[in-house]
Design an enzyme around this catalytic site. Structure first.
Site, PDB file in Angstrom:
ATOM      1  N   HIS A  94      -3.789  41.359 -64.869  1.00 35.30           N
ATOM      2  CA  HIS A  94      -4.097  40.158 -64.077  1.00 35.30           C
ATOM      3  C   HIS A  94      -5.554  39.719 -64.250  1.00 35.30           C
ATOM      4  O   HIS A  94      -5.829  38.527 -64.337  1.00 35.30           O
ATOM      5  CB  HIS A  94      -3.827  40.395 -62.587  1.00 35.30           C
ATOM      6  CG  HIS A  94      -2.407  40.161 -62.174  1.00 35.30           C
ATOM      7  ND1 HIS A  94      -1.769  38.954 -62.344  1.00 35.30           N
ATOM      8  CD2 HIS A  94      -1.510  40.966 -61.559  1.00 35.30           C
ATOM      9  CE1 HIS A  94      -0.530  39.040 -61.860  1.00 35.30           C
ATOM     10  NE2 HIS A  94      -0.354  40.254 -61.391  1.00 35.30           N
ATOM     11  N   CYS A 114       6.334  41.003 -59.826  1.00 36.79           N
ATOM     12  CA  CYS A 114       4.982  40.531 -59.552  1.00 36.79           C
ATOM     13  C   CYS A 114       5.049  39.531 -58.398  1.00 36.79           C
ATOM     14  O   CYS A 114       5.913  38.666 -58.385  1.00 36.79           O
ATOM     15  CB  CYS A 114       4.419  39.857 -60.802  1.00 36.79           C
ATOM     16  SG  CYS A 114       2.760  39.212 -60.584  1.00 36.79           S
ATOM     17  N   LEU A 115       4.136  39.669 -57.442  1.00 37.51           N
ATOM     18  CA  LEU A 115       4.140  38.759 -56.285  1.00 37.51           C
ATOM     19  C   LEU A 115       3.973  37.304 -56.707  1.00 37.51           C
ATOM     20  O   LEU A 115       4.442  36.404 -56.025  1.00 37.51           O
ATOM     21  CB  LEU A 115       3.023  39.144 -55.306  1.00 37.51           C
ATOM     22  CG  LEU A 115       3.183  40.498 -54.602  1.00 37.51           C
ATOM     23  CD1 LEU A 115       1.940  40.813 -53.774  1.00 37.51           C
ATOM     24  CD2 LEU A 115       4.433  40.526 -53.733  1.00 37.51           C
ATOM     25  N   HIS A 124      -0.677  46.929 -64.833  1.00 35.53           N
ATOM     26  CA  HIS A 124      -0.176  45.612 -64.410  1.00 35.53           C
ATOM     27  C   HIS A 124      -1.304  44.813 -63.737  1.00 35.53           C
ATOM     28  O   HIS A 124      -1.508  43.634 -64.056  1.00 35.53           O
ATOM     29  CB  HIS A 124       1.012  45.809 -63.458  1.00 35.53           C
ATOM     30  CG  HIS A 124       1.583  44.544 -62.906  1.00 35.53           C
ATOM     31  ND1 HIS A 124       2.868  44.122 -63.165  1.00 35.53           N
ATOM     32  CD2 HIS A 124       1.048  43.605 -62.085  1.00 35.53           C
ATOM     33  CE1 HIS A 124       3.087  42.967 -62.546  1.00 35.53           C
ATOM     34  NE2 HIS A 124       2.002  42.636 -61.873  1.00 35.53           N
ATOM     35  N   GLU A 125      -2.037  45.459 -62.834  1.00 33.41           N
ATOM     36  CA  GLU A 125      -3.124  44.756 -62.121  1.00 33.41           C
ATOM     37  C   GLU A 125      -4.287  44.445 -63.064  1.00 33.41           C
ATOM     38  O   GLU A 125      -4.900  43.389 -62.971  1.00 33.41           O
ATOM     39  CB  GLU A 125      -3.616  45.577 -60.918  1.00 33.41           C
ATOM     40  CG  GLU A 125      -2.558  45.881 -59.866  1.00 33.41           C
ATOM     41  CD  GLU A 125      -1.752  44.671 -59.442  1.00 33.41           C
ATOM     42  OE1 GLU A 125      -2.314  43.565 -59.362  1.00 33.41           O
ATOM     43  OE2 GLU A 125      -0.542  44.832 -59.209  1.00 33.41           O
ATOM     44  N   GLN A 156      -4.761  36.475 -58.081  1.00 34.85           N
ATOM     45  CA  GLN A 156      -3.554  36.121 -57.317  1.00 34.85           C
ATOM     46  C   GLN A 156      -3.882  35.503 -55.957  1.00 34.85           C
ATOM     47  O   GLN A 156      -2.988  34.993 -55.278  1.00 34.85           O
ATOM     48  CB  GLN A 156      -2.672  37.358 -57.112  1.00 34.85           C
ATOM     49  CG  GLN A 156      -2.105  37.889 -58.414  1.00 34.85           C
ATOM     50  CD  GLN A 156      -1.229  39.095 -58.166  1.00 34.85           C
ATOM     51  OE1 GLN A 156      -1.725  40.202 -58.001  1.00 34.85           O
ATOM     52  NE2 GLN A 156       0.082  38.881 -58.107  1.00 34.85           N
ATOM     53  N   GLY A 216       0.338  46.358 -55.412  1.00 33.15           N
ATOM     54  CA  GLY A 216      -0.943  46.046 -56.037  1.00 33.15           C
ATOM     55  C   GLY A 216      -1.216  44.565 -55.869  1.00 33.15           C
ATOM     56  O   GLY A 216      -0.278  43.769 -55.691  1.00 33.15           O
TER      57      GLY A 216
HETATM   58 NI    NI Z   1       1.419  41.036 -60.604  1.00 31.84          NI
END
Ligand code: NI
Length: 192
Positions: free
Chosen positions: A152, A106-107, A148-149, A50, A45
């Site tokens: 963000h 998470c990236l 999760h997304e 991000q 995702g």
């Molecule tokens: Ni994330």
């Protein structure tokens, strides 16, 4: 084009993102670039903050997880074989079901993974890439990634759910990430 991923510590990851209008400049290219960026960094995702854009846009592909799932976990999740979807102007309508733990990463916060409790079901109002409105219920791993997304675009991160002691133990690592003292095999950007 592959965007660099904004690392933990940047203000854009803490903002509540804004809705966009149809005709948002370069939207279809932006979505294409987000897919490319997500796959290049092996993510499942990716949310617009991000890549340093404070808009309510995220992409997710839960099918990616199911392709690599352990044999013993097959048939365990109701959303198998997963979905690939673009979410524009998403707004949470309801969370439901039992909370269950899953080891999240998470990236934007590389090398940290923690078990996070989340409800099993999420109901979202959102628009697809053609600005058609949908209200849809998701469950399983799909609901997990969506939550999760969605966090963000609300300025939240998965580490926010950790108990204070756990968070304290991660403080040094988080500070290193925000300063760029982390090694990853995808491009990152370290902003204030
Ligand atoms: Ni994330």
């Amino acid at each position: 084009m592959i965007f660099p991923i904004v690392a933990y510590g940047a203000q854009v990851l803490r903002k509540i993102a804004v809705d966009i209008e149809p005709g948002y400049p370069g939207l279809s290219q932006l979505i294409e670039d987000m897919w490319e960026t997500m796959y290049a960094s092996n993510g499942v995702g990716l949310a617009a903050p991000q890549i340093n854009k404070d808009i309510r846009l995220f992409v997710m592909d839960s099918a990616q997880i199911f392709e690599n799932i352990e044999e013993e976990d097959k048939g365990k999740y109701p959303d198998e074989p997963g979905i690939k979807k673009v979410f524009i102007n998403a707004h949470l309508l309801e969370l439901g079901g039992e909370e269950w733990p899953y080891n999240e990463g998470c990236l934007s916060i590389p090398k940290i993974r923690e078990d996070i409790l989340r409800p099993e079901k999420v109901v979202l109002a959102y628009m697809d890439e053609n600005f058609v409105s949908h209200t849809e219920t998701f469950n399983g791993l799909t609901a997990r990634i969506i939550q999760h997304e969605y966090d963000h675009i609300e300025g939240k991160l998965f580490i926010d759910y950790l108990k204070p002691l756990k968070k304290k133990l991660l403080k040094g690592k988080l500070s290193d990430i925000s300063k760029g003292k982390v090694k990853v095999d995808y491009k990152m950007v370290f902003l204030k």
